[in-house]
Enzyme design. Sequence first.
Site, PDB file in Angstrom:
ATOM      1  N   ARG A 237      -8.014  52.929  30.993  1.00  0.00           N
ATOM      2  CA  ARG A 237      -8.078  52.999  32.453  1.00  0.00           C
ATOM      3  C   ARG A 237      -9.192  52.075  32.942  1.00  0.00           C
ATOM      4  O   ARG A 237     -10.297  52.076  32.399  1.00  0.00           O
ATOM      5  CB  ARG A 237      -8.381  54.430  32.921  1.00  0.00           C
ATOM      6  CG  ARG A 237      -7.176  55.349  32.923  1.00  0.00           C
ATOM      7  CD  ARG A 237      -6.143  54.933  33.982  1.00  0.00           C
ATOM      8  NE  ARG A 237      -4.971  55.790  34.008  1.00  0.00           N
ATOM      9  CZ  ARG A 237      -3.856  55.582  33.301  1.00  0.00           C
ATOM     10  NH1 ARG A 237      -3.754  54.548  32.493  1.00  0.00           N
ATOM     11  NH2 ARG A 237      -2.831  56.405  33.426  1.00  0.00           N
ATOM     12  N   GLU A 266      -5.487  48.361  40.953  1.00  0.00           N
ATOM     13  CA  GLU A 266      -4.322  47.582  40.497  1.00  0.00           C
ATOM     14  C   GLU A 266      -3.261  47.529  41.581  1.00  0.00           C
ATOM     15  O   GLU A 266      -3.082  48.518  42.284  1.00  0.00           O
ATOM     16  CB  GLU A 266      -3.731  48.225  39.234  1.00  0.00           C
ATOM     17  CG  GLU A 266      -4.699  48.199  38.078  1.00  0.00           C
ATOM     18  CD  GLU A 266      -4.240  49.060  36.889  1.00  0.00           C
ATOM     19  OE1 GLU A 266      -3.128  49.617  36.933  1.00  0.00           O
ATOM     20  OE2 GLU A 266      -5.021  49.185  35.939  1.00  0.00           O
ATOM     21  N   HIS A 285      -1.173  45.904  33.314  1.00  0.00           N
ATOM     22  CA  HIS A 285      -1.025  47.330  32.949  1.00  0.00           C
ATOM     23  C   HIS A 285       0.307  47.555  32.207  1.00  0.00           C
ATOM     24  O   HIS A 285       1.218  48.215  32.718  1.00  0.00           O
ATOM     25  CB  HIS A 285      -1.108  48.227  34.197  1.00  0.00           C
ATOM     26  CG  HIS A 285      -1.406  49.662  33.855  1.00  0.00           C
ATOM     27  ND1 HIS A 285      -2.180  50.484  34.654  1.00  0.00           N
ATOM     28  CD2 HIS A 285      -1.035  50.427  32.794  1.00  0.00           C
ATOM     29  CE1 HIS A 285      -2.258  51.687  34.105  1.00  0.00           C
ATOM     30  NE2 HIS A 285      -1.573  51.676  32.979  1.00  0.00           N
TER      31      HIS A 285
HETATM   32  C1  DGY Z   1      -0.072  55.804  31.086  1.00  0.00           C
HETATM   33  O1  DGY Z   1       0.971  56.304  30.671  1.00  0.00           O
HETATM   34  O2  DGY Z   1      -1.002  56.464  31.522  1.00  0.00           O
HETATM   35  C2  DGY Z   1      -0.162  54.338  31.013  1.00  0.00           C
HETATM   36  O3  DGY Z   1      -1.313  53.860  31.571  1.00  0.00           O
HETATM   37  C3  DGY Z   1       1.035  53.703  31.635  1.00  0.00           C
HETATM   38  O4  DGY Z   1       1.338  52.568  30.861  1.00  0.00           O
END
Ligand code: DGY
Length: 320
Positions: A237, A266, A285
């Site tokens: 994250r 983002e 991402h």
């Molecule tokens: C999640 O599943 O939390 C990821 O960041 C998405 O790719």
Amino acid sequence: MKVLLTRKLHDFAVKELKRKYDVEVHTGKIPMPKKLLISKIKDKDGLICYPYDSIDSDVINAGTKLKAISTYSVGYDHVDIKTASKRGIVVGYTPEVLTRATADLTMALMLSLFRRIPEGNKLVRSDKWKTIFGPYEFLGTDLYQKTLGIFGMGRIGKAVAKRAIGFEMKVVYHNRTKLSKKEEENLRVRYVPLDDLFRTSDVVSIHSPHTSQTNEIVNLKLIKKMKKTSFLVNTSRGKIINEKDLVIALKRKIIAGAALDVFQKEPISGNNPIAKLDNVILMPHSGSATVETRKDMAEIAVKNLVLALAGKKPVYQVVI
Ligand code: DGY
């Protein structure tokens, strides 16, 4: 029962939901504007959302009939879990199925940094590639025998460790709780304090969830402990890293480079200072973005919702 999807899922998933519920799929602006989300959630029993949707207390409390929230993600920092749990709303998420894809992308980013793949790709396409195969031509570094520092030793951290051992790297980790001795032996990893992880690793890879404890934990003070030759990778994250501090560190060459799949906000704009730097690799991402994984995530997200709405335990439930 009525179900809201803040964005279209795979056809098979929407079909399955439509067989059971009155389904409304948001097809407009992404993320769904908060005002609209609040008005649409009012008469819904279930919600399927995504990691960029902010399912805060305003949204949850507007859903007076809401019984289940199913997020199409392993991360659930975008859902106010406390409010949901106070209201007795079950929250499902999609771990496990995306572990491999995210660990693979982490290795790809690591290899890209060590072997300068984006730079090489750019060079070959330009007319600046003039000499070949010299002893000092376009050198990268080996992963072999380098130290990988994993911050956050959950499912994905462990999958990265296994892959790194395959590349004959040394793996150290830092985690809220230490693994058992047996698990450390099996994985061939060693626990170190946070400062040591940053001080001794040739590459630090972030695999912790974003919580109040990990928010911007990677700041300039910590980055300054890293070696000048080290790299930082983040597929977890964005908010775990203080991005302004990272820009300073990269500009001043305090570290050699970074690879980021996630950002504080983002999508980032082209004007973001991070996008102007040469010593950083950026991805949109995409940790779980493979055909197979995204399909599996859809399956789990639907199962979680269906089970929760039937008053049963979802396959994966967030518990606090
Ligand atoms: C999640 O599943 O939390 C990821 O960041 C998405 O790719």
